[in-house]
Scaffold this motif. Sequence first.
Motif, mmCIF file in Angstrom:
data_model
loop_
_atom_site.group_PDB
_atom_site.id
_atom_site.type_symbol
_atom_site.label_atom_id
_atom_site.label_comp_id
_atom_site.label_asym_id
_atom_site.label_seq_id
_atom_site.Cartn_x
_atom_site.Cartn_y
_atom_site.Cartn_z
ATOM 1 N N GLU A 140 27.247 46.336 47.478
ATOM 2 C CA GLU A 140 27.989 46.187 46.221
ATOM 3 C C GLU A 140 28.092 44.725 45.784
ATOM 4 N N GLU A 163 24.672 43.817 44.257
ATOM 5 C CA GLU A 163 24.471 44.486 42.962
ATOM 6 C C GLU A 163 25.366 43.873 41.881
ATOM 7 N N SER A 164 26.643 43.720 42.218
ATOM 8 C CA SER A 164 27.610 43.233 41.230
ATOM 9 C C SER A 164 27.377 41.750 40.902
ATOM 10 N N LYS A 181 19.289 43.112 41.920
ATOM 11 C CA LYS A 181 20.360 44.069 41.664
ATOM 12 C C LYS A 181 19.987 45.410 42.265
ATOM 13 N N LYS A 182 18.736 45.784 42.093
ATOM 14 C CA LYS A 182 18.270 47.057 42.628
ATOM 15 C C LYS A 182 18.315 47.080 44.165
ATOM 16 N N GLY A 224 20.467 45.642 46.051
ATOM 17 C CA GLY A 224 21.849 45.954 46.413
ATOM 18 C C GLY A 224 22.140 47.423 46.189
ATOM 19 N N ASN A 225 21.687 47.932 45.054
ATOM 20 C CA ASN A 225 21.925 49.338 44.734
ATOM 21 C C ASN A 225 21.261 50.283 45.720
ATOM 22 N N GLU A 272 24.496 55.014 43.405
ATOM 23 C CA GLU A 272 24.892 53.637 43.117
ATOM 24 C C GLU A 272 26.300 53.554 42.526
ATOM 25 N N ASP A 322 21.647 50.060 35.227
ATOM 26 C CA ASP A 322 21.101 50.433 36.534
ATOM 27 C C ASP A 322 19.667 50.960 36.431
ATOM 28 N N GLU A 351 17.019 49.539 36.471
ATOM 29 C CA GLU A 351 16.459 48.192 36.666
ATOM 30 C C GLU A 351 14.964 48.140 36.359
#
Lengths: 426, 263
Positions: A101, A104-105, A142-143, A145-146, A156, B26, B28
Amino acid sequence: MKTVRLKVDYLTRVEGEGALHVRIREGMVQEVQLRIFEPPRFFESFLRGRRFSEVPDLTARICGICPIAYQMSAVHALENAFGMRITGPLRALRRLVYCGEWIESHALSVYMLHAPDFLGYSGAIEMAGTHTDAVKRGLRLKKAGNEILALLGGREIHPINVRVGGFYKIPSRRDLAQLGENLKWAREAALETVRWVAAFAFPEAERDYEFVALSHPDEYPMNEGKLVSNKGLDIDVALYESHVAEEHIEYTTALHSVLRERGEYFVGPLARYNLNFDRLSPLAREAAEAAGIRPPCRNPFKSITVRAVEILNACDEAIRIIDNYEQPDSPVVEVPVREGAGIACTEAPRGILYHRYGTDSQGNILDARIIPPTSQNQKSIEEDLRQFIPARVQLGKEKLTAFCEHAIRNYDPCISCSTHCIVLND
Amino acid sequence: MAGKRKPRLAVWKFASCDGCQLTILDCEDELLSIAAEIEIANFPEVSSAIMKGPYDISIVEGSITTPDEAERIHRVRRSSRFLVAVGACASSGGLQALRNFKDVNEFISFVYATPAYIEALNKSTPVRDHIRVDFELQGCPPNKYQLMEVLSACINGRKPAVAQHALCLDCKRKGIVCVMVANGTSCMGPVTQTGCGVICPSYRRGCYSCFGPMETPNTDSLASWFGRLGMPSEDIVREFRTMYGWSEAFRRESEAREKETKA
């Protein structure tokens, strides 16, 4: 007698709904109001009467960006109420999902919400034309992390796998190994991110903040630790409410938090970093030093660099957890439900998130109190503007307004979260 | 597409957690391709550049909970050609609609020291209670591939292909051992619309219906099965009162079962 009014009716590139009103007279800031108009959703009220086992699923819905933070504070507070503590691999898995998290955040904040301010774009998509590689790197980071959230949490946004006592299902070593490869790429990308943001031009702006964060003797804080500050706060989280007061201000639906003894304070990455620098991974520490932000760092605009360092640290930590993971026999420890009261504070990406619950002997919730990071930062945000504006009055209305918005984004405010914190008449 | 204007997208937030609009971010791998096909004209979380309406597609997240929101949603409707309500809040009132079963003033005074500062409607209601909605996409959070399908359908002027059958059916198709039959765990799968990817049963827990009711769900039968598992009526009421608690089907069931608890 010239009065200038700065007005932003709908703050952009932040999560949730807020407005800003500033009144400047003769170069002096007369009034700063961060007006949060996000409607309250009354979580603390409808949690009463729910089963303890529902709380992680329900409180996740407070925030789409940091649902794990809500689940972590909720399960730790309830485990505290039931007198239990999760250790070993289950504890490590919780740290791992939190790393996901944070990555991602923070990647969202650094690349999509905050970097456009430094580079002069209205958003990341506009920025992608010129800074294509950077934006693509940010999205892939970001992905990464997701992907941790998707594996350990089921998905997610609003993950489903966290429960009081542990998890519903735990991964095998092989499941986690799949994440490992991609995280090694992410670690490199995070290092690249630190270098990228460190080269931005930062406004000259420093304040003598009171930074408040968790602190743990052996690790960079996430789920456990004492609550400390650089001005003498050093308490068990159970004493949080005797040190922090909440105030209800007319122009905002989010309650303001203050330290009873000293007033406004600062939570979030910059606070964590300044108070826990020596517990970052060696790689993260080295990258931070190379980026020129050795603590104490008191320039809030450099929060973006600190976020990048925290992404790097989270990647490093996630890889370490995966390497050392031994699958436990059971995904969950038996929960000794009892009448009780429990408190927990964990480090959400945006700072400390406080939960307190009271339960009856059946595990039904009697009362709940939730204090999110952004509501705690409201006073600090306003004070930043009050202090930083006077030197920049000559910028003119448009640029000054943009500067104010930039300064607000230093906190990566999460406004949806901030509006349902509770205060009782006390 | 030369010479043809890109369709313009607006994203609007009402009372919500932000998760629905985050679902767009999301995507991405697809985000930049989406931006190549669609003009992101008004999406405050993503860009400070806000273009004036009208918009070809409006995505609405959140429920209507204040007098101001009740007014604002009409302005959104007026400036939108296609309006899609996304998520549990926009399509059923969301978790915050749990207040609808109680007295809101009691809720406000519990949360805020000075209730007079807070303006809130008695009820949290779905968007369709206020304006005409062209399509509703369920899910808390929505499935990002379904969301992209809806955008694509809007652009191409066709009906979105979103399955409306029960989650239970997909669970069987995936060959997952039934948590209710095998473990006696309550599961909302038989009355819940598919779309999440059957996550909860795959993680060995019961579905809690974050995708809301399927078309014509037999809630009464499921509630009776819960009773046979030994669940007290209060627990059955809670099963039906989560993020889709205010949807017509679940509300009817929970109110019927609540009467039993008081009988």
